[in-house]
Design an enzyme around this catalytic site. Structure first.
Site, PDB file in Angstrom:
ATOM      1  N   HIS A 168       0.826  -1.218   0.000  1.00 37.80           N
ATOM      2  CA  HIS A 168       0.000   0.000   0.000  1.00 37.80           C
ATOM      3  C   HIS A 168       0.857   1.264   0.000  1.00 37.80           C
ATOM      4  CE1 HIS A 168      -3.282  -2.769   1.032  1.00 37.80           C
ATOM      5  NE2 HIS A 168      -4.045  -1.853   0.461  1.00 37.80           N
TER       6      HIS A 168
ATOM      7  N   CYS B 294     -11.761   1.747  -0.186  1.00 35.67           N
ATOM      8  CA  CYS B 294     -11.233   1.249  -1.463  1.00 35.67           C
ATOM      9  C   CYS B 294     -11.800  -0.117  -1.851  1.00 35.67           C
ATOM     10  CB  CYS B 294      -9.717   1.136  -1.393  1.00 35.67           C
ATOM     11  SG  CYS B 294      -8.920   2.715  -1.164  1.00 35.67           S
ATOM     12  N   HIS B 295     -12.016  -0.984  -0.847  1.00 37.87           N
ATOM     13  CA  HIS B 295     -12.344  -2.381  -1.182  1.00 37.87           C
ATOM     14  C   HIS B 295     -13.834  -2.711  -1.052  1.00 37.87           C
ATOM     15  CE1 HIS B 295      -8.084  -3.535  -1.356  1.00 37.87           C
ATOM     16  NE2 HIS B 295      -7.918  -2.714  -0.341  1.00 37.87           N
TER      17      HIS B 295
ATOM     18  N   HIS C 167      -6.179  -9.391   7.841  1.00 35.28           N
ATOM     19  CA  HIS C 167      -5.255  -8.758   6.896  1.00 35.28           C
ATOM     20  C   HIS C 167      -4.322  -7.799   7.633  1.00 35.28           C
ATOM     21  CE1 HIS C 167      -7.549 -10.445   3.582  1.00 35.28           C
ATOM     22  NE2 HIS C 167      -8.633 -10.079   4.233  1.00 35.28           N
TER      23      HIS C 167
ATOM     24  N   SER D 137     -19.505 -15.706  23.842  1.00 36.80           N
ATOM     25  CA  SER D 137     -20.932 -15.627  23.478  1.00 36.80           C
ATOM     26  C   SER D 137     -21.112 -15.788  21.970  1.00 36.80           C
ATOM     27  CB  SER D 137     -21.523 -14.273  23.868  1.00 36.80           C
ATOM     28  OG  SER D 137     -21.024 -13.837  25.089  1.00 36.80           O
TER      29      SER D 137
ATOM     30  N   ASP E 203      -8.560 -14.602  32.783  1.00 34.00           N
ATOM     31  CA  ASP E 203      -7.842 -13.390  33.246  1.00 34.00           C
ATOM     32  C   ASP E 203      -8.571 -12.678  34.384  1.00 34.00           C
ATOM     33  OD1 ASP E 203      -7.467 -14.046  30.585  1.00 34.00           O
ATOM     34  OD2 ASP E 203      -6.970 -12.011  29.980  1.00 34.00           O
TER      35      ASP E 203
ATOM     36  N   HIS F  48     -19.086 -30.504  27.581  1.00 33.06           N
ATOM     37  CA  HIS F  48     -20.272 -30.630  26.719  1.00 33.06           C
ATOM     38  C   HIS F  48     -20.152 -31.985  26.036  1.00 33.06           C
ATOM     39  CE1 HIS F  48     -23.182 -29.926  23.568  1.00 33.06           C
ATOM     40  NE2 HIS F  48     -23.510 -28.754  24.090  1.00 33.06           N
TER      41      HIS F  48
ATOM     42  N   GLU G  15     -26.570 -28.787  21.410  1.00 32.22           N
ATOM     43  CA  GLU G  15     -27.585 -29.590  22.086  1.00 32.22           C
ATOM     44  C   GLU G  15     -28.926 -29.524  21.333  1.00 32.22           C
ATOM     45  OE1 GLU G  15     -27.164 -28.942  26.274  1.00 32.22           O
ATOM     46  OE2 GLU G  15     -29.286 -29.243  26.587  1.00 32.22           O
TER      47      GLU G  15
ATOM     48  N   ARG H  26     -29.903 -32.651  19.457  1.00 27.62           N
ATOM     49  CA  ARG H  26     -30.623 -33.676  20.229  1.00 27.62           C
ATOM     50  C   ARG H  26     -32.015 -33.177  20.601  1.00 27.62           C
ATOM     51  NH1 ARG H  26     -27.101 -34.066  24.973  1.00 27.62           N
ATOM     52  NH2 ARG H  26     -25.981 -32.338  24.032  1.00 27.62           N
TER      53      ARG H  26
ATOM     54  N   ARG I  60     -25.870 -32.409  30.916  1.00 25.23           N
ATOM     55  CA  ARG I  60     -24.604 -32.586  30.200  1.00 25.23           C
ATOM     56  C   ARG I  60     -23.594 -33.427  30.953  1.00 25.23           C
ATOM     57  NH1 ARG I  60     -24.107 -26.425  28.090  1.00 25.23           N
ATOM     58  NH2 ARG I  60     -25.717 -26.714  26.541  1.00 25.23           N
TER      59      ARG I  60
ATOM     60  N   HIS J 224     -16.572 -27.000  28.064  1.00 27.74           N
ATOM     61  CA  HIS J 224     -17.539 -26.064  27.498  1.00 27.74           C
ATOM     62  C   HIS J 224     -17.805 -24.867  28.404  1.00 27.74           C
ATOM     63  CE1 HIS J 224     -20.758 -24.753  24.933  1.00 27.74           C
ATOM     64  NE2 HIS J 224     -21.666 -24.883  25.888  1.00 27.74           N
ATOM     65  N   HIS J 225     -17.863 -25.115  29.709  1.00 28.17           N
ATOM     66  CA  HIS J 225     -18.237 -24.018  30.614  1.00 28.17           C
ATOM     67  C   HIS J 225     -17.549 -24.250  31.955  1.00 28.17           C
ATOM     68  CE1 HIS J 225     -21.182 -20.768  31.624  1.00 28.17           C
ATOM     69  NE2 HIS J 225     -20.929 -21.195  32.850  1.00 28.17           N
TER      70      HIS J 225
ATOM     71  N   ARG K 226     -24.150 -26.679  34.579  1.00 32.23           N
ATOM     72  CA  ARG K 226     -25.053 -25.695  33.964  1.00 32.23           C
ATOM     73  C   ARG K 226     -25.989 -26.352  32.973  1.00 32.23           C
ATOM     74  NH1 ARG K 226     -25.210 -23.183  29.321  1.00 32.23           N
ATOM     75  NH2 ARG K 226     -23.050 -23.462  28.646  1.00 32.23           N
TER      76      ARG K 226
ATOM     77  N   GLY L  63     -28.649 -23.397  27.642  1.00 27.18           N
ATOM     78  CA  GLY L  63     -29.540 -22.251  27.494  1.00 27.18           C
ATOM     79  C   GLY L  63     -29.471 -21.294  28.680  1.00 27.18           C
TER      80      GLY L  63
ATOM     81  N   ALA M 261     -26.610 -20.163  30.051  1.00 24.04           N
ATOM     82  CA  ALA M 261     -25.451 -19.258  30.010  1.00 24.04           C
ATOM     83  C   ALA M 261     -25.818 -17.946  29.324  1.00 24.04           C
ATOM     84  CB  ALA M 261     -24.282 -19.904  29.282  1.00 24.04           C
TER      85      ALA M 261
HETATM   86  O1  MEZ Z   1     -26.120 -23.190  26.710  1.00 21.08           O
HETATM   87  C1  MEZ Z   1     -25.373 -23.862  25.999  1.00 21.08           C
HETATM   88  O2  MEZ Z   1     -24.189 -24.032  26.271  1.00 21.08           O
HETATM   89  C2  MEZ Z   1     -25.907 -24.518  24.791  1.00 21.08           C
HETATM   90  C3  MEZ Z   1     -27.364 -24.521  24.615  1.00 21.08           C
HETATM   91  C4  MEZ Z   1     -25.053 -25.122  23.979  1.00 21.08           C
HETATM   92  C5  MEZ Z   1     -25.485 -25.949  22.852  1.00 21.08           C
HETATM   93  O3  MEZ Z   1     -25.372 -27.146  22.934  1.00 21.08           O
HETATM   94  O4  MEZ Z   1     -25.953 -25.386  21.875  1.00 21.08           O
END
Ligand code: MEZ
Length: 570
Positions: free
Chosen positions: A8, A42-43, A74, A164, A343, A364, A377, A380, A401, A503-504, A543, A546, A548
């Site tokens: 550039h 430009c792009h 980039h 998230s 952290d 999970h 999930e 299922r 879980r 997972h959590h 947990r 749904g 979280a």
């Molecule tokens: O809350 C969750 O972690 C969740 C619903 C995850 C998932 O299996 O989609």
């Protein structure tokens, strides 16, 4: 080899990308927004670029990460890096891929620079400083701003969204118009009961009550910003359908992050990227005073704040913390974003915070085998069955879980397959994403599917036929699965190979119902608030799916409001 910056600069100097030719680190903002506006000039914008790259096997400009800075991938003065490959292994060439690699700006902490910044006057002063720009952080920052506080939202990563951004399943809420429309009979008491039972009764009942009571208001808050949460289904451990997600079965996380990013911008909440908080400072009275930030371009500096909201998430990607707190999960794959490194927990511990259930980590049950991709999930919930490598079911697929993961880990090869048919493929849009990623096996008959996956055809045929009979009779005689929404009899048939993955992290800093962080004598640390996965107590030892996303919205909002009230002396 040359790099993007050199290319550039040859077109007209540094000012082609920067505002000036006299570029110093100090005049490049950490969030890199100005640079990205130049790229777009430009792009073209993200949409235009997505159109240009639509024929690639994976379109990098139409991903679930949303409209992130061009410079995330980039990088101009260093080797470019595909953000997708934090989780995937896409074979995609970026322009100037052979540019020289530069040391990561965010590697380690320079203690001398921290000490220097500590001794200097703050560069900025705000009422409420929010650390971490995932759903919790955005919700906290927006509500603190709406409560009248001046707010700064800091994010260590090159793009916002945190963990998230990867949430697939949905948001548990009770008493919504969506439940009423579908005729779902639910109650706050029932939500509390399911959540406590899922958490093995170790949850803080006061926090669970708030989660349930304020869950529907959180859905409305998101809808008022433009979110769509119209699809409703059931998650493991819930008695009824209360998991809300966007219509069409799209993943919930990318959608709400898009909405929150746009709202923060509208509300004038600055989200500063590439800005890692490395230290929280208390004053002589042990009240929140300031933080030290490490900015990618601006170095170490101090920001004074009357209140802080920790929204830094869990520690599922910090192998050292996993090895320390949950040694049996050491080395296990994780569905988490690379940002989940604990952290906030470390910084809070350093100023005397206490923790609850810190050693409870959730695996999970269904992360794609040998990958970091969560198979939601929802699959299922909408109707898939889970079988072992022989083709036999071995658990109620809708159990919690921890139980489902334990059951998989008890199978000879510690893996499982989710099996479903074209009906589910049509209903749950996220499954098409797994297909696009090449994760599904597909066959015209159940027997052929067994051959394609290495299962025993007779066993799988018998399993599917028995399941269809249980479904028709309305009772799962084998494992007591409470809900069997779909038969498995309309080809083509599909299977995806899964194994448990971190997972959590359920535990974290201890909080009051007002989201104040408690010290080791269980007294609030004045000015310090926390919400979301950095906290413990809401989910107990396990947990529910749904809960979280609900936690991030309900407690993110509360933390923002209470932090603002404290900072404004209200
Ligand atoms: O809350 C969750 O972690 C969740 C619903 C995850 C998932 O299996 O989609």
């Amino acid at each position: 080899a040359g790099d993007l910056a050199g290319f550039h600069a040859a077109l007209g100097g540094c000012a082609v990308c920067h505002d000036t030719n006299a570029v110093t680190a100090a005049n490049v903002p950490d969030d890199e927004r100005a640079l990205n506006q130049k790229c777009e000039t430009c792009h073209g914008d993200y949409k235009a670029l997505a159109e240009k790259t639509k024929d690639l096997r994976f379109n990098p400009h139409a991903s679930h990460l949303g409209d992130i800075n061009c410079t995330v991938c980039h990088a101009a003065h260093e080797k470019p890096k595909l953000a997708c490959n934090d989780c995937h292994t896409f074979d995609m060439k970026l322009p100037f891929a052979d540019a020289a690699a530069k040391e990561n700006w965010d590697k380690g902490v320079d203690e001398a620079a921290v000490a220097k910044a500590l001794a200097e006057a703050p560069r900025e002063t705000v009422d409420v400083l929010v650390i971490g720009a995932g759903s919790t952080g955005y919700n906290a920052a927006i509500s603190a701003k709406r409560a009248g506080a001046s707010v700064l939202l800091l994010e260590k990563h090159a793009f916002s969204g945190g963990n998230s951004m990867l949430a697939a399943g949905g948001y548990n809420a009770v008493g919504t118009p969506q439940q009423a429309k579908k005729g779902v009979k639910d109650s706050v008491e029932s939500y509390i009961e399911d959540t406590m039972k899922g958490g093995r009764g170790k949850n803080d009942p006061a926090l669970v009550k708030i989660l349930a009571e304020e869950s529907a208001a959180g859905i409305k808050w998101l809808e008022d910003m433009g979110a769509n949460m119209d699809d409703l289904k059931r998650s493991g451990g819930a008695k009824v359908d209360r998991t809300h997600r966007p219509a069409g079965g799209l993943s919930v996380g990318p959608h709400i992050i898009d909405v929150l990013r746009a709202q923060a911008e509208k509300d004038g909440v600055p989200a500063r990227l590439n800005s890692r908080v490395v230290k929280i400072n208390l004053d002589a009275d042990h009240k929140i005073e300031s933080v030290i930030v490490h900015g990618k371009h601006t170095g170490y500096y101090k920001v004074a704040a009357k209140a802080i909201v920790l929204a830094t998430g869990g520690y599922g990607m910090n192998q050292e913390m996993i090895a320390w707190y949950r040694p049996t999960f050491k080395g296990m794959t994780s569905s988490n974003n690379v940002t989940s490194t604990g952290d906030g927990i470390r910084m809070a511990l350093n100023i005397g915070a206490s923790t609850v259930d810190i050693d409870w980590v959730q695996a999970h049950p269904t992360v794609g085998k040998d990958s970091r991709i969560l198979i939601s999930e929802t699959v299922r919930g909408v109707g898939a069955i889970m079988v072992n490598s022989e083709g036999a079911r071995f658990v109620n697929e809708l159990t919690t879980r921890d139980r489902a993961s334990d059951a998989i880990l008890a199978q000879p090869d510690r893996t499982a397959w989710l099996v479903f048919d074209s009906q589910l493929y049509g209903k749950a849009k996220m499954v098409r994403g797994y297909d696009h990623l090449g994760m599904l096996k597909k066959a015209d008959t159940v027997g052929e599917l067994a051959k394609a996956t290495g299962m025993d055809p007779k066993t799988l045929e018998a399993t599917v036929s028995a399941y269809n009979k249980y479904r028709a009779a309305g009772k799962d005689e084998a494992f007591g699965r409470p809900d069997m929404p779909l038969s498995i009899d309309k080809g083509p048939f599909y299977a995806v190979h899964v194994a448990p993955g971190i997972h959590h992290t359920m535990g974290g800093v201890a909080i009051t119902p007002e989201s104040e962080v408690l010290d080791i004598q269980s007294r609030p640390i004045p000015g310090l608030y926390a919400a979301g996965e950095v906290t413990g107590g809401v989910h107990g030892l396990n947990r529910l799916g749904g809960n979280a996303v609900a936690d991030t919205v309900v407690f993110g909002r509360r933390a923002g409001e209470h932090a603002a009230k404290y900072a404004l002396g209200l």
